[in-house]
Design a protein around this motif. Structure first.
Motif, PDB file in Angstrom:
ATOM      1  N   ASN A   1      55.177 104.241  73.459  1.00 11.27           N
ATOM      2  CA  ASN A   1      55.502 102.820  73.649  1.00 11.27           C
ATOM      3  C   ASN A   1      56.150 102.646  74.965  1.00 11.27           C
ATOM      4  OD1 ASN A   1      55.090 101.549  70.927  1.00 11.27           O
ATOM      5  ND2 ASN A   1      56.427 103.114  69.950  1.00 11.27           N
TER       6      ASN A   1
ATOM      7  N   LYS B   1      51.618  98.576  73.788  1.00  7.82           N
ATOM      8  CA  LYS B   1      50.598  97.422  73.177  1.00  7.82           C
ATOM      9  C   LYS B   1      50.728  96.046  73.844  1.00  7.82           C
ATOM     10  CE  LYS B   1      49.415 100.208  69.263  1.00  7.82           C
ATOM     11  NZ  LYS B   1      48.459 100.002  68.088  1.00  7.82           N
TER      12      LYS B   1
ATOM     13  N   GLY C   1      50.991  92.190  73.393  1.00 10.22           N
ATOM     14  CA  GLY C   1      51.363  90.935  72.391  1.00 10.22           C
ATOM     15  C   GLY C   1      52.936  91.474  71.965  1.00 10.22           C
TER      16      GLY C   1
ATOM     17  N   ASN D   1      56.499  92.093  70.074  1.00 12.39           N
ATOM     18  CA  ASN D   1      56.741  93.171  68.979  1.00 12.39           C
ATOM     19  C   ASN D   1      55.547  94.018  68.265  1.00 12.39           C
ATOM     20  OD1 ASN D   1      59.391  92.028  68.895  1.00 12.39           O
ATOM     21  ND2 ASN D   1      58.621  90.283  67.994  1.00 12.39           N
ATOM     22  N   GLN D   2      54.563  94.361  69.192  1.00 16.77           N
ATOM     23  CA  GLN D   2      53.693  95.208  68.926  1.00 16.77           C
ATOM     24  C   GLN D   2      54.117  96.810  69.416  1.00 16.77           C
ATOM     25  OE1 GLN D   2      51.025  93.939  67.076  1.00 16.77           O
ATOM     26  NE2 GLN D   2      52.421  92.230  67.180  1.00 16.77           N
TER      27      GLN D   2
ATOM     28  N   THR E   1      44.409 101.801  62.337  1.00 15.53           N
ATOM     29  CA  THR E   1      44.118 100.260  62.509  1.00 15.53           C
ATOM     30  C   THR E   1      42.735 100.041  62.360  1.00 15.53           C
ATOM     31  OG1 THR E   1      45.632 100.712  64.450  1.00 15.53           O
ATOM     32  CG2 THR E   1      44.278  99.016  64.527  1.00 15.53           C
TER      33      THR E   1
ATOM     34  N   GLN F   1      48.834  92.338  62.126  1.00 14.73           N
ATOM     35  CA  GLN F   1      49.694  92.121  63.274  1.00 14.73           C
ATOM     36  C   GLN F   1      49.296  90.853  63.912  1.00 14.73           C
ATOM     37  OE1 GLN F   1      49.140  95.488  66.075  1.00 14.73           O
ATOM     38  NE2 GLN F   1      49.993  96.882  64.485  1.00 14.73           N
TER      39      GLN F   1
ATOM     40  N   ASN G   1      50.255  88.571  66.280  1.00 19.47           N
ATOM     41  CA  ASN G   1      50.215  88.374  67.417  1.00 19.47           C
ATOM     42  C   ASN G   1      49.295  89.328  68.311  1.00 19.47           C
ATOM     43  OD1 ASN G   1      52.412  86.526  67.045  1.00 19.47           O
ATOM     44  ND2 ASN G   1      54.119  88.188  67.192  1.00 19.47           N
ATOM     45  N   ASN G   2      48.489  89.773  67.576  1.00 12.57           N
ATOM     46  CA  ASN G   2      47.735  90.816  68.409  1.00 12.57           C
ATOM     47  C   ASN G   2      46.408  90.147  69.024  1.00 12.57           C
ATOM     48  OD1 ASN G   2      45.780  93.091  68.940  1.00 12.57           O
ATOM     49  ND2 ASN G   2      47.281  94.417  67.876  1.00 12.57           N
TER      50      ASN G   2
ATOM     51  N   GLU H   1      43.282 100.595  70.706  1.00 10.59           N
ATOM     52  CA  GLU H   1      43.831 100.044  69.506  1.00 10.59           C
ATOM     53  C   GLU H   1      42.866 100.633  68.417  1.00 10.59           C
ATOM     54  OE1 GLU H   1      45.943  97.169  68.437  1.00 10.59           O
ATOM     55  OE2 GLU H   1      46.824  98.308  70.074  1.00 10.59           O
TER      56      GLU H   1
END
Length: 307
Positions: A124, A129, A131, A133-134, A189, A200, A202-203, A243
């Motif tokens: 992280n 990632k 977007g 809050n990804q 994923t 997700q 917002n992805n 991803e």
């Protein structure tokens, strides 16, 4: 029916003289941040309990067993499949076919929780990632999946390091553990996307996946797909592969094959018609690719659904 799963190279079975028990005989390889357990069973048995204090990655190597996890129905567990289990979760395992001539063999890799936390923090921090809050995170609900080649290769590498007598094995195992966690998240994923449960919102991958699925007969260019994601072509390619653990082209082929499998359930449809509707232009290419993915030809697959 679906043979598109990558197998792990099983270690040699324990010699008969060295067996301590015929049910879940356990061989342990302990490292600084993980513990590799190899379990072997040589006779039929039911409701064998098993539990680990740490997060555990399990993969079937030989034979067949039935796993009972959480409150979900029991499921058949075969080579080429992996199950990830949170810490302190009780399992019950049945061995309906195990025998001296047909033993089961399964690995269970328990991973130090600090190693998982540190790896996710590293990912992280260094590879955030796209977007809002990804984040890189393990999905404990998405616990069963088929091995792809990358995941099987990583597990093979980890088995080799854990069983090694080299003085560098802990350092190499640590690096491979990082890789394994990345592969698991990518596989989870990809499975969620395939099943339509990828949540997700917002992805930036969502509009691209939707566009591909609604336009399978179109010719896709990286430029077009990257525009849908509002990224440069280079950034989009890197992002997509990171991803899902596969390239956009590999994903498109998987979606076309999935579409073809649905259409093949109709025994009255012609193979060349299904080829076209799935987005393939060349029927011979479609047949070859389908057989490579599924292990049987489209016609053989279709015959499975004839009453």
């Amino acid at each position: 029916m679906n043979t598109n799963r990558a197998l792990i190279q099983p270690p040699l079975l324990t010699s008969e003289k060295s067996l301590k028990t015929l049910v879940e005989n356990r061989t342990v390889y302990s490292l600084n941040h993980c513990e590799l357990n190899i379990f072997e069973t040589y006779e039929t048995s039911t409701s064998v309990p098993l539990q680990f204090n740490d997060f555990v990655v399990t993969s079937m190597l030989r034979g067949k067993k039935v796993m009972h996890l959480f409150d979900d129905p029991g499921f058949v567990y075969l080579p080429g499949e992996t199950v990830v289990i949170p810490s302190n979760v009780a399992m019950k395992i049945d061995f309906p076919e195990a025998s001296k001539n047909n033993p089961t063999q399964c690995l269970a890799l328990a991973i130090d929780p600090k190693k998982i936390t540190d790896t996710l923090h590293f990912l992280n921090e260094r590879y955030p990632k796209e977007g809002d809050n990804q984040f890189w995170q393990l999905n404990y609900q998405n616990y069963f999946f088929y091995n792809n080649i990358e995941l099987a290769t990583t597990i093979n590498k980890l088995i080799k390091e854990c069983m090694s007598v080299s003085i560098t094995k802990d350092a190499l195992a640590d690096l491979t553990l990082q890789e394994l966690l990345i592969r698991i998240i990518q596989t989870q994923t990809a499975k969620a996307v395939s099943e339509g449960s990828f949540s997700q919102t917002n992805n930036p991958m969502n509009p691209v996946i939707e566009f591909i699925r609604q336009n399978l007969k179109e010719k896709f260019s990286m430029k077009l797909l990257s525009e849908k994601a509002c990224m440069s072509t280079t950034s989009f390619y890197r992002f997509f592969k990171r991803e899902l653990g596969m390239t956009p082209v590999e994903f498109i082929i998987n979606e076309k094959i999935k579409c073809a499998k649905q259409l093949l359930k109709n025994p009255s449809m012609q193979i060349n018609e299904i080829c076209y509707l799935s987005g393939f232009e060349d029927c011979n290419y479609f047949i070859r690719l389908f057989k490579k993915h599924e292990g049987i030809t489209p016609k053989q697959y279709q015959l499975l659904y004839v009453n």
